[in-house]
Structure formats: C-alpha cells, structure tokens
Design an enzyme around this catalytic site. Structure first.
Site, PDB file in Angstrom:
ATOM      1  N   SER A 103       0.823  -1.203   0.000  1.00  0.00           N
ATOM      2  CA  SER A 103       0.000   0.000   0.000  1.00  0.00           C
ATOM      3  C   SER A 103       0.861   1.259   0.000  1.00  0.00           C
ATOM      4  O   SER A 103       1.924   1.301   0.620  1.00  0.00           O
ATOM      5  CB  SER A 103      -0.900   0.012   1.239  1.00  0.00           C
ATOM      6  OG  SER A 103      -1.546   1.257   1.386  1.00  0.00           O
ATOM      7  N   LYS A 157      -7.958  -0.730  -9.646  1.00  0.00           N
ATOM      8  CA  LYS A 157      -8.675  -1.295  -8.496  1.00  0.00           C
ATOM      9  C   LYS A 157      -9.852  -0.385  -8.118  1.00  0.00           C
ATOM     10  O   LYS A 157      -9.669   0.802  -7.895  1.00  0.00           O
ATOM     11  CB  LYS A 157      -7.733  -1.430  -7.304  1.00  0.00           C
ATOM     12  CG  LYS A 157      -8.378  -1.962  -6.037  1.00  0.00           C
ATOM     13  CD  LYS A 157      -7.328  -2.114  -4.954  1.00  0.00           C
ATOM     14  CE  LYS A 157      -7.932  -2.606  -3.654  1.00  0.00           C
ATOM     15  NZ  LYS A 157      -8.804  -1.594  -3.021  1.00  0.00           N
ATOM     16  N   THR A 160      -5.642   2.718  -7.465  1.00  0.00           N
ATOM     17  CA  THR A 160      -6.930   2.739  -6.770  1.00  0.00           C
ATOM     18  C   THR A 160      -7.742   3.927  -7.256  1.00  0.00           C
ATOM     19  O   THR A 160      -7.292   5.070  -7.180  1.00  0.00           O
ATOM     20  CB  THR A 160      -6.724   2.817  -5.253  1.00  0.00           C
ATOM     21  OG1 THR A 160      -6.101   1.601  -4.813  1.00  0.00           O
ATOM     22  CG2 THR A 160      -8.050   2.982  -4.522  1.00  0.00           C
ATOM     23  N   HIS A 186     -13.731  -1.553  -2.016  1.00  0.00           N
ATOM     24  CA  HIS A 186     -12.799  -1.090  -0.979  1.00  0.00           C
ATOM     25  C   HIS A 186     -13.168  -1.670   0.394  1.00  0.00           C
ATOM     26  O   HIS A 186     -13.024  -1.008   1.431  1.00  0.00           O
ATOM     27  CB  HIS A 186     -12.790   0.442  -0.921  1.00  0.00           C
ATOM     28  CG  HIS A 186     -11.438   1.026  -0.614  1.00  0.00           C
ATOM     29  ND1 HIS A 186     -10.616   1.564  -1.567  1.00  0.00           N
ATOM     30  CD2 HIS A 186     -10.758   1.153   0.553  1.00  0.00           C
ATOM     31  CE1 HIS A 186      -9.499   2.007  -1.014  1.00  0.00           C
ATOM     32  NE2 HIS A 186      -9.550   1.759   0.277  1.00  0.00           N
ATOM     33  N   TYR A 207      -2.105   5.856  -5.252  1.00  0.00           N
ATOM     34  CA  TYR A 207      -3.126   6.908  -5.306  1.00  0.00           C
ATOM     35  C   TYR A 207      -2.578   8.074  -6.123  1.00  0.00           C
ATOM     36  O   TYR A 207      -1.362   8.255  -6.231  1.00  0.00           O
ATOM     37  CB  TYR A 207      -3.474   7.405  -3.901  1.00  0.00           C
ATOM     38  CG  TYR A 207      -4.239   6.416  -3.052  1.00  0.00           C
ATOM     39  CD1 TYR A 207      -5.613   6.290  -3.169  1.00  0.00           C
ATOM     40  CD2 TYR A 207      -3.577   5.615  -2.121  1.00  0.00           C
ATOM     41  CE1 TYR A 207      -6.332   5.401  -2.378  1.00  0.00           C
ATOM     42  CE2 TYR A 207      -4.282   4.711  -1.329  1.00  0.00           C
ATOM     43  CZ  TYR A 207      -5.651   4.616  -1.458  1.00  0.00           C
ATOM     44  OH  TYR A 207      -6.340   3.736  -0.686  1.00  0.00           O
TER      45      TYR A 207
END
Length: 345
Positions: free
Chosen positions: A126, A247, A176, A271, A150
């Site tokens: 992440s 995603k 994402t 999510h 992100y």
C-alpha cells in the site's frame, strides 16, 4: 494411570490456551486481534463507511453462496499453483493492499512481505504502508510485489512513487480509483483517529512538509486528486512500462472503459465497504448451468470476449478473480473457485 491421564489433560488444556495453537482459522485471528489491539486500532482495521451496510453485505453475500461438489474425480494428485500476470505462484492466495501494518506488529509490512516471499505469492504493498517501499523490497528481495498507487493533487508526488517502485523491483502498478474523497468512517471520527506518534506513512515521508492542513490517515486532508478521470490512465502509462491494474471497478461500463484504455487488469472492489456505503457487495453468483457467466451486479453482465474463471471471497477479506481477454489478464476481488484471491484486512 490416573497421573498419566491428568498429565495428558493438562497438556491438552495448555495447548488450547496457547494463542498460536488456538488460532486455526481467520475468524480466530480476527477475534484475537479485537481482544488484544487498542480499540482505536481495531476500529480502524474493521471500519466500514457510514452505516457499514456494504461492508456487512460483503460478508453476507459470500455466506449465501453454496458449492456444488462433484464426486469420484480422482484427487489423489493436486496442484495449487497458479499464474498471475505471467508469474507463477505456489497457491492462489495473495495479499491485498492494506495500510498501517505497524499498528498491529512492530515489523509491519516488512513481515508481510517476508511471509508472501516465503509462500511464493503476490503481495500488493500500500501507498499508506508504515514501512517504506525500499524497506519492503529489502526485507523480501526475491518476493513478487505489486504497488498500490493513489493520485495526489500534486502529481509530482505520484510520479516520484512510480519511479521508486520501478527502481525497487515491483512488477505492477495497482491504481486505486474509488477514493476521490476518503470515505466517512464513523468510528474513526469518534475516535479522532491518528497514527501513533512513532509511526507515519513512510512512502510519503517529506512530501507534505509545507502543508498546514489537518492530518487524515497520515497525510494532510484533501491531498488526493478528485479530478482524476479516464484520460489520466494515459498519463500514468506515460510514466512507466509496468503493467497497470485498476482497483475499484464495479460496473460493466467501467470494465469496458478499462479495456478501451489499455490497462492490463481490473480489480472489482468496493474497498471492503470502507469508501462508498450503499454500493453492491463484491460477490459473484455462478449459475449451475453456466461455466462462467458473471451475475454479480445487474449492470455487470458478461463483457463480450471476456472469459471468467472464478475463485472466492470470505469475510472482511478482499479477494480476486481472474478474467482473461486475449493476452490481457483482468482481476477482480470477488471469486469463487479457481484462479487466485487476495487477502485484505
């Protein structure tokens, strides 16, 4: 004889009290974590958005699925290996991108990476890791890793992350797309959640030094770029040669747009119910008379020329399903039976 029986009973009782012996399924780990983690930490890990309807629906949707076991099929020889994006893994379970592992264990994402490497499976690190991507790579130098990205208002921050990811052996970018704004997680608001003082989102260390906004999940509030749209896929492709996986897809229309924009994969995900409450559960229902028609959402019918192989999801865990179209591989976090699944929180 009585002494022997008493000794045996004592050994049995002792083994049941041993946490490592008593944690035999995912529900056991969840219960143990809830009991031993600080309440604020547990509430963060377990959170759903608003009333948690979608989070809870994720659980119930999979509990409603029933298997159709076939017998006399000769299972004396089994092989759990699978291939994802051209890489062979030893069994079809990987680790989905989740944040702030050091709140639960001092080594955090480094331990997660080592575990994935030792089991020869995929770990999606992440952006909001409490260990840097460099530390994760060093901890498991031979591991199979993707990186979840992100897009920030200052695009230079995202660009820097992409270049660091390429330099440290990650094999794909997982973009994402379902967080233009952070979901309203009520327990986090009640708890005034903040990272403990000794922890930070290390991948972003030093990037927001000039910002004075209040901190939310380790970065200043409103740092994410809400203007992100499909044309930004081309921007990301211009930065890297790594495969791009999107995603957060939940509809047939967006899956088709992903194909049109040349991404190498999609992850069908809500999510974990942590972003938009009221969305559909990420569950697949397979018709008994079908070999792979996707019925999970009314608007997400079978996309022409896309063939599905399904796997399985359970609980709060985010898993994946393999969808292949020509030479591309499309992923979802849903599955039932066959190819690959990723474990989240």
């Amino acid at each position: 004889m009585q002494q022997q029986l008493l000794l045996k009973q004592t050994e049995t009782t002792s083994s049941l009290c041993d946490p490592e012996m008593s944690l035999v399924c995912l529900s056991d780990f969840e219960a143990y974590a809830k009991e031993h983690l600080p309440k604020t930490t547990w509430d963060y890990y377990a959170a759903g958005a608003d009333e948690c309807c979608t989070r809870d629906d994720n659980l119930m949707a999979y509990k409603r699925i029933r298997l159709r076991p076939r017998m006399l099929r000769d299972v004396s020889v089994t092989d759990t290996r699978a291939t994802i994006q051209g890489m062979e893994i030893s069994f079809p379970i990987g680790i989905a991108p989740t944040a702030f592992h050091c709140m639960a264990w001092h080594d955090g994402e480094m331990s997660t990476a080592r575990a994935a490497e030792s089991m020869n499976t995929c770990y999606i690190a992440s952006t909001y890791a409490t260990c840097s991507l460099e530390e994760i790579s060093a901890a498991a130098p031979n591991g199979f890793r993707w990186f979840q990205l992100y897009v920030y208002r200052n695009r230079k921050f995202s660009e820097q992350l992409v270049h660091r990811v390429e330099a440290h052996g990650f094999k794909a970018i997982v973009l994402t797309v379902d967080v233009p704004y952070t979901g309203k997680r009520r327990n986090d608001i009640r708890n005034n959640f903040k990272l403990p003082p000794h922890l930070k989102a290390k991948n972003l260390d030093g990037l927001f030094e000039d910002h004075t906004e209040a901190e939310v999940y380790g970065v200043p509030a409103n740092s994410l770029d809400p203007s992100i749209c499909w044309k930004d896929i081309y921007w990301l492709q211009s930065l890297t040669r790594l495969p791009i996986i999107i995603k957060g897809i939940l509809t047939k229309e967006d899956a088709e747009l992903a194909v049109e924009h040349g991404v190498q994969g999609i992850i069908v995900s809500n999510h974990g119910g942590r972003q938009l409450d009221g969305g559909p559960a990420t569950a697949v229902e397979i018709s008994p008379r079908s070999t792979g028609t996707l019925f999970s959402f009314p608007s997400f019918r079978m996309i022409p020329e896309i063939k599905l192989s399904t796997i399985s999801e359970f609980g709060h865990l985010r898993w994946k399903i393999n969808i292949s179209r020509k030479k591309r591989t499309f992923w979802t976090n849903l599955d039932l039976i066959e190819k690959h699944c990723n474990q989240g929180k």
